[in-house]
Design an enzyme around this catalytic site. Structure first.
Site, mmCIF file in Angstrom:
data_model
loop_
_atom_site.group_PDB
_atom_site.id
_atom_site.type_symbol
_atom_site.label_atom_id
_atom_site.label_comp_id
_atom_site.label_asym_id
_atom_site.label_seq_id
_atom_site.Cartn_x
_atom_site.Cartn_y
_atom_site.Cartn_z
ATOM 1 N N HIS A 149 0.853 -1.024 0.105
ATOM 2 C CA HIS A 149 0.082 0.029 -0.074
ATOM 3 C C HIS A 149 0.957 1.452 -0.088
ATOM 4 O O HIS A 149 2.006 1.127 0.368
ATOM 5 C CB HIS A 149 -0.850 0.005 1.278
ATOM 6 C CG HIS A 149 -0.119 0.071 2.555
ATOM 7 N ND1 HIS A 149 0.545 -1.313 3.096
ATOM 8 C CD2 HIS A 149 0.136 0.882 3.302
ATOM 9 C CE1 HIS A 149 0.828 -0.914 4.309
ATOM 10 N NE2 HIS A 149 0.936 0.624 4.403
ATOM 11 N N CYS A 202 1.903 3.963 11.307
ATOM 12 C CA CYS A 202 3.015 3.349 10.234
ATOM 13 C C CYS A 202 3.185 4.658 9.282
ATOM 14 O O CYS A 202 2.399 5.705 9.294
ATOM 15 C CB CYS A 202 2.339 2.193 9.779
ATOM 16 S SG CYS A 202 1.090 2.513 8.635
#
Length: 721
Positions: free
Chosen positions: A65, A224
């Site tokens: 991603h 993240c």
């Protein structure tokens, strides 16, 4: 708003065998629907995100991603590969692959849906249904939440590896989770009853009690680099682990959709803190003074129960953090971020490197300021400026010699801080604020006894270790408040001072003198070989750990008021080699533009300035997309430059500055010749290697990366949340 995933974005029989090929296959489906405008540019962003941290998860899941300017709207693509594809998960390959694409400026509603999907991946019923589904329409409906896992006939044994579910597991489907996400202010899922919740709900039934009899309470933060997937999966895993352990646990997700701060009352009432993050925790000071477990975000996904147990053990022992560890700092002269303090689960070598780089990162500005001031002092006042009397007694504003002496003496004072700062912040990286006092004391002793750079390293590690040992001792609650301010600084400083003065200081000082004498004695072939080796190291990882070792070695040599000629030659060779990779990539994109993508050509323009300024990281976008061609070429050019610089006898008193400190370089013309030679070697190798590549059938600008997969040649850093 169009549907985030449709049947056209599902491939239930991926033919890809590698993660790069899988990402390309799914991205091509996005591009066919007009959701990705530049396939190669988008894949470069995916590759750059993958390079930061593998996206494979336990249970056979891969979630490549990124956020990218080449994405028009948040989009999901799903692929299934029965044989599995290696995404770097500890338990093996992934058979369920989700490619998550978000625009650089995605709106919160879309990102919340993506985040809800990430939470769903911890639900074994959901993943089992995806493994069993036999048509693309049903798979897309499952992911959207239009159908539930119960509506799919799942053969016995078709589920994924067991994962915690427990009461309150997420609803089926991303859309269902979003409905809950919009109703909660903290974690994006149905709220977990906890201390300080405004609705006054009762504590979790059967919650394990804290020492004073109330339920044990934990607050956590997850984040993240992209802020889409790992952030929310870690939150879900921690919440489930908290329920299973019978404690109150509330998570603050710092994701792409922003974050809602935990209520200060909830934090104040917490008995412990879990930080699972790969980017700096925002407003970390809120959690100071509490038992804290600080780890990477994947630890929050893969072993949440261990983290819960660890924070409870720390609370039982009375271990407290006195303040936030440095979230980021300049890790090298070229601005590489330093990793945060190593947490549990990381290898000792990784933690040691992190601690050392914490100290180096804080030392580098002193080296840069002091070195440049001293170099300017020599340039203005002449080479006898180091013999000038104190400017407090002899300063004449109209004389250049006085100004030169002033700059030299200011730089010398700055240099006096190097060893104490190095030691202090190594200890800080290990033990937070309580490590500062013994670290600075030990570093000052190292400076006093001429133990130098090696003494500072030893003092910092000893100070941090002593403080960490003291923090493990169980302390009565009545005296915990004075531990960070009085007890820890007092005991640790006494222990470190004794060891440095009486036990190890003299041997380290002897070793430091021996190393200095060896460097000063380097001549001929030995010096040339050393220059080549340092050049290889500077270009091996372009600002990474190996690059930092070479740079630190060079700056340590000149971090004295009167460095030897060999030390200044080493500094010159290191800076020259560090300039080669970005300058070479800039030149290559200029002379052979057709070999590079439009994104790479734009990066090449910036690389001219970055390379000239000695910012080696300017070559990272090129190396991330095509490491097998770029990195060896850069290393070859760096070795040539380092060896030539040593051969020519070029010297440098300043630790940074690139071409802007050429007037301060000894033998500047030959120094520039050395840089130009290395740039020419690297440019030629890159052009030749890229010219030999096999053209992709999908069009120009794509190339083989050596892994059997077509991958973009250029890369831009993905937009981080």
């Amino acid at each position: 708003m169009s549907e985030m995933i449709t049947a056209d974005l599902v491939d239930l029989d991926l033919s890809a065998d590698t993660k790069e090929a899988a990402a390309r296959a799914l991205a091509e489906r996005m591009a066919a629907l007009g959701r990705v405008t530049d396939l190669d540019g988008f894949l470069a962003d995916v590759a750059a995100r993958e390079a930061q941290m593998p996206t494979g998860l336990d249970g056979g899941i891969g979630i490549p991603h990124c956020r990218s300017e080449h994405v028009t709207e948040p989009t999901l693509a799903f692929g299934r590969k029965a044989a599995g594809i290696d995404f770097g998960a500890p338990d093996g390959p992934a058979d369920l692959i989700f490619l998550i694409a978000a625009p650089a400026g995605a709106d919160d509603a879309h990102l919340t849906i993506l985040s809800a999907l990430a939470r769903q991946l911890t639900n074994t019923a959901f993943t089992a249904a995806l493994r069993a589904v036999d048509d693309t329409e049903t798979a897309a409906a499952l992911i959207r939440g239009d159908r539930t896992p119960a509506s799919v006939d799942v053969p016995p044994g078709a589920g994924s590896a067991e994962r915690p579910e427990g009461p309150g597991a997420p609803e089926a489907g991303a859309a269902g989770a979003v409905a809950s996400a919009e109703d909660t202010a903290v974690s994006g899922m149905p709220p977990v009853p906890s201390a300080g919740v405004e609705d006054g709900s009762d504590p979790v039934p059967g919650a394990t009690a804290a020492p004073d009899g109330r339920p044990f309470r934990v607050v956590a933060v997850t984040s993240c680099p992209t802020g889409i997937a790992h952030t929310y999966m870690a939150a879900e895993s921690l919440e489930n682990a908290g329920r299973e352990a019978g404690i109150e646990l509330v998570v603050e997700t710092q994701g792409s959709a922003g974050f809602t701060r935990l209520d200060p009352a909830v934090i104040a009432a917490a008995d412990g803190v879990i930080l699972a993050h790969d980017v700096p925790v925002r407003e970390k000071e809120r959690f100071a003074g509490k038992p804290t477990v600080d780890v990477g975000v994947k630890a929050g996904i893969n072993r949440p129960a261990e983290l819960v147990a660890e924070v409870r053990e720390k609370a039982a022992r009375g271990e407290l953090t006195a303040g936030p560890a440095p979230d980021s700092a300049t890790g090298s002269a070229s601005g590489t971020p330093v990793e945060r303090t190593g947490g549990a689960g990381e290898g000792y070598g990784t933690r040691l490197r992190t601690w050392l780089m914490s100290g180096v990162s804080y030392m580098v500005p002193f080296v840069a300021a002091g070195g440049l001031l001293i170099a300017l002092g020599f340039a203005i006042g002449g080479w006898q400026v180091n013999k000038a009397p104190s400017v407090m007694d002899h300063f004449v504003g109209t004389q250049a010699d006085s100004w030169g002496a002033l700059l030299f003496q200011i730089g010398g004072v700055a240099f006096n801080f190097l060893i104490p700062v190095l030691a202090g912040y190594i200890a800080y990286g290990m033990a937070d604020r309580p490590g500062l006092v013994p670290g600075f004391v030990g570093g000052s002793i190292a400076f006093t006894i001429n133990a130098g750079f090696l003494g500072g390293l030893a003092a910092g590690l000893i100070a941090g270790g002593v403080v960490m040992a003291i923090q493990k001792v169980r302390i009565p609650a009545a005296v915990r408040g004075i531990m960070p301010v009085v007890v820890i600084p007092l005991i640790s400083s006494a222990v470190v001072g004794f060891l440095m003065f009486v036990v190890i200081g003299k041997p380290i000082a002897s070793a430091q003198k021996g190393m200095t004498d060896w460097l000063n004695g380097l001549t001929g072939a030995n010096a040339v070989l050393l220059g080549g080796l340092l050049g290889l190291m500077m270009c091996f990882d372009l600002g990474g750990p190996v690059n930092k070792v070479a740079y630190t070695f060079a700056t340590a040599g000149i971090a004295v008021a009167n460095p030897g000629d060999s030390a200044m030659r080493i500094m010159a060779a290191v800076m020259a080699a560090g300039m080669v990779p970005p300058l070479a990539m800039a030149l290559a994109t200029t002379v052979r533009a057709r070999l590079f993508t439009p994104t790479e050509r734009e990066n090449g323009k910036a690389a001219w300035v970055l390379g000239a300024s000695f910012i080696t990281e300017g070559a990272i976008p090129f190396a991330a997309a095509d490491p097998l061609r770029v990195i060896p070429s850069a290393m070859a050019g760096g070795a040539v430059t380092g060896a030539l610089s040593m051969t020519f006898g070029a010297t440098l008193r300043a630790p940074h500055g690139g071409i802007f400190v050429v007037p301060l370089i000894g033998n500047p013309f030959l120094y520039l010749v050395a840089v130009a030679a290395g740039v020419g070697v690297t440019t030629a190798l890159v052009v030749v290697l890229k010219g030999l590549r096999k053209r992709s059938p999908s069009g120009a600008g794509a190339e083989s990366t050596g892994t059997g997969v077509v991958s973009p040649a250029g890369s831009k850093e993905p937009v981080a949340a």
